[in-house]
Each structure stands twice: as C-alpha cells, then as structure tokens.
Design a protein around this motif. Sequence first.
Motif, PDB file in Angstrom:
ATOM      1  N   ASN A  35     -13.181  -1.388   3.496  1.00 57.69           N
ATOM      2  CA  ASN A  35     -12.760  -1.554   2.105  1.00 57.69           C
ATOM      3  C   ASN A  35     -12.208  -2.954   1.844  1.00 57.69           C
ATOM      4  OD1 ASN A  35     -13.356   0.991   0.936  1.00 57.69           O
ATOM      5  ND2 ASN A  35     -11.575   1.892   1.923  1.00 57.69           N
ATOM      6  N   THR A  36     -11.431  -3.457   2.792  1.00 56.47           N
ATOM      7  CA  THR A  36     -10.854  -4.785   2.628  1.00 56.47           C
ATOM      8  C   THR A  36     -11.938  -5.857   2.623  1.00 56.47           C
ATOM      9  OG1 THR A  36      -8.807  -4.061   3.693  1.00 56.47           O
ATOM     10  CG2 THR A  36      -9.218  -6.431   3.619  1.00 56.47           C
TER      11      THR A  36
ATOM     12  N   ALA B  52     -13.733  -5.879  -0.812  1.00 54.15           N
ATOM     13  CA  ALA B  52     -12.969  -6.545  -1.863  1.00 54.15           C
ATOM     14  C   ALA B  52     -13.016  -8.058  -1.703  1.00 54.15           C
ATOM     15  CB  ALA B  52     -11.520  -6.051  -1.838  1.00 54.15           C
ATOM     16  N   ASN B  53     -12.858  -8.525  -0.476  1.00 51.22           N
ATOM     17  CA  ASN B  53     -12.854  -9.970  -0.236  1.00 51.22           C
ATOM     18  C   ASN B  53     -14.230 -10.594  -0.384  1.00 51.22           C
ATOM     19  OD1 ASN B  53     -10.097 -11.139   0.813  1.00 51.22           O
ATOM     20  ND2 ASN B  53     -10.247  -9.068   1.649  1.00 51.22           N
TER      21      ASN B  53
ATOM     22  N   ASN C 200      -6.143  -3.904  -2.713  1.00 47.35           N
ATOM     23  CA  ASN C 200      -6.750  -5.172  -2.312  1.00 47.35           C
ATOM     24  C   ASN C 200      -7.118  -6.013  -3.523  1.00 47.35           C
ATOM     25  OD1 ASN C 200      -7.237  -5.703   0.662  1.00 47.35           O
ATOM     26  ND2 ASN C 200      -7.910  -3.581   0.551  1.00 47.35           N
TER      27      ASN C 200
ATOM     28  N   PHE D   5       0.885  -1.169   0.000  1.00 48.29           N
ATOM     29  CA  PHE D   5       0.000   0.000   0.000  1.00 48.29           C
ATOM     30  C   PHE D   5       0.925   1.222   0.000  1.00 48.29           C
ATOM     31  CE2 PHE D   5      -4.183   1.486   2.183  1.00 48.29           C
ATOM     32  CZ  PHE D   5      -4.271   2.536   1.290  1.00 48.29           C
TER      33      PHE D   5
ATOM     34  N   ASN E 201      -4.056  -7.523  -5.139  1.00 47.47           N
ATOM     35  CA  ASN E 201      -3.493  -8.617  -4.339  1.00 47.47           C
ATOM     36  C   ASN E 201      -4.375  -9.857  -4.312  1.00 47.47           C
ATOM     37  OD1 ASN E 201      -1.024  -7.467  -3.597  1.00 47.47           O
ATOM     38  ND2 ASN E 201      -1.986  -6.247  -2.003  1.00 47.47           N
ATOM     39  N   LEU E 202      -5.627  -9.705  -4.704  1.00 48.46           N
ATOM     40  CA  LEU E 202      -6.513 -10.864  -4.870  1.00 48.46           C
ATOM     41  C   LEU E 202      -6.398 -11.464  -6.267  1.00 48.46           C
ATOM     42  CD1 LEU E 202      -9.704  -9.510  -3.067  1.00 48.46           C
ATOM     43  CD2 LEU E 202      -8.288 -11.434  -2.312  1.00 48.46           C
TER      44      LEU E 202
ATOM     45  N   THR F 104     -10.675   1.446   6.521  1.00 42.22           N
ATOM     46  CA  THR F 104      -9.736   0.525   5.882  1.00 42.22           C
ATOM     47  C   THR F 104     -10.223  -0.918   5.948  1.00 42.22           C
ATOM     48  OG1 THR F 104      -8.491   0.489   7.959  1.00 42.22           O
ATOM     49  CG2 THR F 104      -7.703   1.966   6.250  1.00 42.22           C
ATOM     50  N   GLU F 105     -10.722  -1.332   7.100  1.00 43.92           N
ATOM     51  CA  GLU F 105     -11.245  -2.696   7.178  1.00 43.92           C
ATOM     52  C   GLU F 105     -12.475  -2.847   6.298  1.00 43.92           C
ATOM     53  OE1 GLU F 105     -12.971  -6.237  10.019  1.00 43.92           O
ATOM     54  OE2 GLU F 105     -13.059  -4.173  10.739  1.00 43.92           O
TER      55      GLU F 105
ATOM     56  N   GLN G  93      -6.720   1.929  -1.592  1.00 40.55           N
ATOM     57  CA  GLN G  93      -6.965   0.721  -0.808  1.00 40.55           C
ATOM     58  C   GLN G  93      -7.776  -0.339  -1.544  1.00 40.55           C
ATOM     59  OE1 GLN G  93      -8.600   1.052   3.157  1.00 40.55           O
ATOM     60  NE2 GLN G  93      -7.183  -0.578   3.665  1.00 40.55           N
ATOM     61  N   ILE G  94      -8.869   0.056  -2.181  1.00 40.41           N
ATOM     62  CA  ILE G  94      -9.649  -0.938  -2.936  1.00 40.41           C
ATOM     63  C   ILE G  94      -8.815  -1.495  -4.081  1.00 40.41           C
ATOM     64  CG2 ILE G  94     -11.518  -1.153  -4.621  1.00 40.41           C
ATOM     65  CD1 ILE G  94     -12.682  -1.460  -1.961  1.00 40.41           C
TER      66      ILE G  94
END
Length: 379
Positions: free
Chosen positions: A92-93, A96-97, A119, A9, A122-123, A89-90, A115-116
């Motif tokens: 947004n994570t 994405a997940n 994430n 990040f 990284n996915l 932040t959480e 951030q989005i």
Amino acid sequence: MINRNFQPFRVEQFLSETEHGVAFNFSESGVHPMSLQGLVELAGIDLGALLKTMIDYPQVNGKQSLRDTIAGSYPGASADGVLVTVGATEANTLVANTLLEPGDNVVCFRPTYEQISGNAANLGNEVRWVDLIESAGWGIDAEALERAVDDRTRIIHVVNPNNPTGRILTEADRARIVSAAERVGAWIVSDEVYAGTEREGDTETPSFWGSTDRVLVVNSMSKAYGLPGLRLGWLVGPEDIIQHCWRRHEYASIAASMLSMELADKALAEPARSKLKARARRLIRTGFDVLTEELARHQGVFSVVPPQASAMSFVRFNLPIASEEFSMRLLREKDVLVIPGSRFGFENHFRFSSALPEDHLRNGLAKLNDLTGDILNGR
C-alpha cells in the motif's frame, strides 16, 4: 525539525501501544495464527529441505516460483506483474508513493483500514471520504461516491471484503466503482486480503483484477491464511507500474525475507492453499456464532450487521460511554483488548475479532459482559 503535519496510523498506533501481553486480545484482524509446525504438517513441507535454505538475500522482487504461483490466481497477469512485499502494508505504501502527485486526491470508503488514506495525507494529498451506510448493511452511498470523484482523483481505494465491517461489495457497488474510476481515469487500488474468509458459502470474493485496465491488487499471507508473522504480501498490476513500485521497494525494504518466501511458496501451492482457507472459514463461522450468542446476554445493548466475510465484526453498542473509554476500561479492568470505533471514524462501535479457539473466546466475552454490567449499573 520534526514534520508536525505527520498523521499517525491511528489503528496501528493503538495496537502498538496496547496489544502486547494482553490476556484476551480480540483486536487482531485475521484468523487465529498457525504455528510453524502446523504449517509444516498441513502443507507437507520437507523440513530437512527447509533447514537447508540459505539465509541470504533473496530475489528482490520475489522468488520466481512464488510470483508464478501468485500470478496464476489473476487471469492474464504475469510473474513480471507481481511484486512480493513485506506484508500488504508495504504494498500500500509503495502504491501511494508511486501513483500520487501533488494536487491528486484519493477517494476512500469509511469505515476502513486507513493505510492508503494515511499515506496519501502524509504525502500532502487530499483524502475524500465516502461513508458506508450501516442501515443498508454497510453498502456504498452511490451519490456520495459520484460527488467525491473528479478529474483530480488518482486512486479509488477499496478494501473488499471490508475491514472492519466484513461487507462484500455487491455487483452493483462494484460496477459503480469501476464506472467512477473509468470516468476520470483513476486507478482502483483493491485490498483483497480477506478474500477466502467468506462466512456464508465457499465461493471466494471476486477480485477487481480484470474489471478495468487501471487496477492494482494488494494481498497477503496474513488474514485468510493465518500466517501474519511471515510479513509477506504482494502487489499485482500492469508490468510498467510494478517496475516503478519495485524501484521504491528497493528503498523501503530491499526484499521480503528468504524464509518467508519459501514458506509462502509452499502455503500457496495446492492443496495447502485450499486447506488454509477452509481452516479460516471454520474459525470464522464458529467464532461469529459464539460472539452473537454472548453479546445477546445484554439485550438491547449490542448489535452488529453480520459480516459476510473476514474474522471481524464491527459491533455497535448502546452505552453511556465513548468507544475509546470503553476500550481502555476493558483493557485496564478486564485484560481484554478491542479497537474503538473512533479509530475508524465511527463512534459507539468497536472492532472485535472472533476467529479464535472457542474456550478462549467465551472466557474473554464473559469479561466484556462483566464490564458492560458494571457500566449499566453506574460503576
């Protein structure tokens, strides 16, 4: 074996490595934070009652009264459609997940808080960038948006007002985003942490909530409220999606802290909520005036599209130096911290937060001007 494809990040890595112990920290994205005493006094909190709070596990999806209050700001939302998170932040994570599957792509506007996009990358998902147009006041490139969105687009990510430019989307740009999302069945994920930080006028930036069926809204106590240390945010959306995010929340953090929920509950209740946002606007308006006055001391070097909201400005500079080197020289030689534009994908810029006490702001800007003079004189 370490995953070598992981993308750090970039903005937060820069801050993590540089921000502590700096004399003049202009890298933050919110208004000058409040003290606990200041919040207690502003919100009329019964300190005796607060001290009796049990330091226990709280309700995992968020204290009921807090979720009721949050839902009340989004017409038609229910408390069951609200998830309280450890900061935006959480949230947004979790989004994405929860939403992204292999083969999906995410459309993001640049410059932005990544951030989005980070994430998603990284996915293993493709991130498609739509550059904002500086010469148009950081407006959206409508043709680029149309090209970027296709039937594999799962999320269109919006930060409104924007970080780092402070741009508020026009009605026309909002309509373009809604139309593009509806055309392909994508979700609009709207980060609205700067709503309430308007620099001109007191009308709050409208939420994307209710503009179409597939909307998830992210917000927090950090920016407009000046309470980043609470590390408390929230996610608002359809109840079934919130349930899926809740299941992932249990893996990520279990819950936000009990004390943070108690304090946020008081801060979001009127009249405290309006008082906190009024405080933010005062700091933002004074701070930007000071920033532009001080930057004008070097004619032709600095320029900025005036932010319509937020505590930040995305300043363009005309100097024979890259933004990362400029920022690191400021830190090493003047004890001043700004974020280089390269961390947002834009060279010859830096992000500067000016919603701070005036004397501190002027003293730090004097040091920035000193370095600017050194560079102009070849030192």
